[in-house]
Scaffold this active site. Sequence first.
Site, PDB file in Angstrom:
ATOM      1  CD  GLU A 102      -2.906   1.220   0.343  1.00 29.24           C
ATOM      2  OE1 GLU A 102      -2.548   1.573  -0.794  1.00 29.24           O
ATOM      3  OE2 GLU A 102      -4.085   0.990   0.636  1.00 29.24           O
ATOM      4  CG  ASP A 103      -0.832   4.885  -1.574  1.00 35.74           C
ATOM      5  OD1 ASP A 103      -1.574   4.270  -0.776  1.00 35.74           O
ATOM      6  OD2 ASP A 103      -1.261   5.758  -2.337  1.00 35.74           O
ATOM      7  CG  ASP A 106      -5.344   7.703   5.502  1.00 29.99           C
ATOM      8  OD1 ASP A 106      -6.170   6.789   5.525  1.00 29.99           O
ATOM      9  OD2 ASP A 106      -5.232   8.487   4.554  1.00 29.99           O
ATOM     10  CG  PHE A 155      -3.008  16.392   0.159  1.00 28.80           C
ATOM     11  CD1 PHE A 155      -4.223  15.779   0.385  1.00 28.80           C
ATOM     12  CD2 PHE A 155      -2.444  16.318  -1.102  1.00 28.80           C
ATOM     13  CE1 PHE A 155      -4.877  15.106  -0.646  1.00 28.80           C
ATOM     14  CE2 PHE A 155      -3.079  15.651  -2.126  1.00 28.80           C
ATOM     15  CZ  PHE A 155      -4.303  15.041  -1.901  1.00 28.80           C
ATOM     16  CG  ASP A 162      -3.500  10.931  -7.082  1.00 31.13           C
ATOM     17  OD1 ASP A 162      -4.507  11.397  -7.643  1.00 31.13           O
ATOM     18  OD2 ASP A 162      -3.580  10.073  -6.176  1.00 31.13           O
ATOM     19  NE  ARG A 168      -1.896   8.459  -9.890  1.00 25.38           N
ATOM     20  CZ  ARG A 168      -2.506   7.966  -8.825  1.00 25.38           C
ATOM     21  NH1 ARG A 168      -1.792   7.425  -7.866  1.00 25.38           N
ATOM     22  NH2 ARG A 168      -3.817   8.021  -8.702  1.00 25.38           N
TER      23      ARG A 168
END
Length: 179
Positions: A102-103, A106, A155, A162, A168
């Site tokens: 996973e990126d 959260d 963010f 992205d 990206r």
Amino acid sequence: MPLPEKYTLTELIPAENLAARVKELAAQIDACYTELGAKEIMLVCVLRGACVFYADLLRALQTPVRVDFLQASSYVGQASSGNLHISKDIENIENQHVLLVEDIVDTGFTMRLLLEHLQARRPASLKICTLLNKADARRYEVPVDFIGFEVPEKFLVGYGLDYNDSFRNLPYIGEIVLE
């Protein structure tokens, strides 16, 4: 979607730090699966944000791997729907050692639903590797086994992450602030 007209972008994690950490994570993953006696790993990319990290991790692993891709969301717009929507599922994972890549983790909500979905398919093991972990945002506990970096509530874009499908391709992780 067009780029925002005014924004600032600040580099938080340089490309060389990302490359070094991916190699460290690969060594940890290899050691873990060797200890488990796994002959191979089913490496599953959670699309789309994890694709760059996934590719680098895949090349750094020494343990034989099979690859697959999964696309899932629990969001409609910016709000959670309370349900898991899978638009691209993976093949049979019964009795296989599965590593979800996973990126960012959260709140943990989508990952919790995804784990429930995959556990029902009876893998031999199911682990999570995330590049970025926002522990302060966690509302649902999920067992994250391998973490690249702990990050603050900002963010983030770049290295696969992205903003409206832009940024990206940045070779680093940066914070974007819209003005």
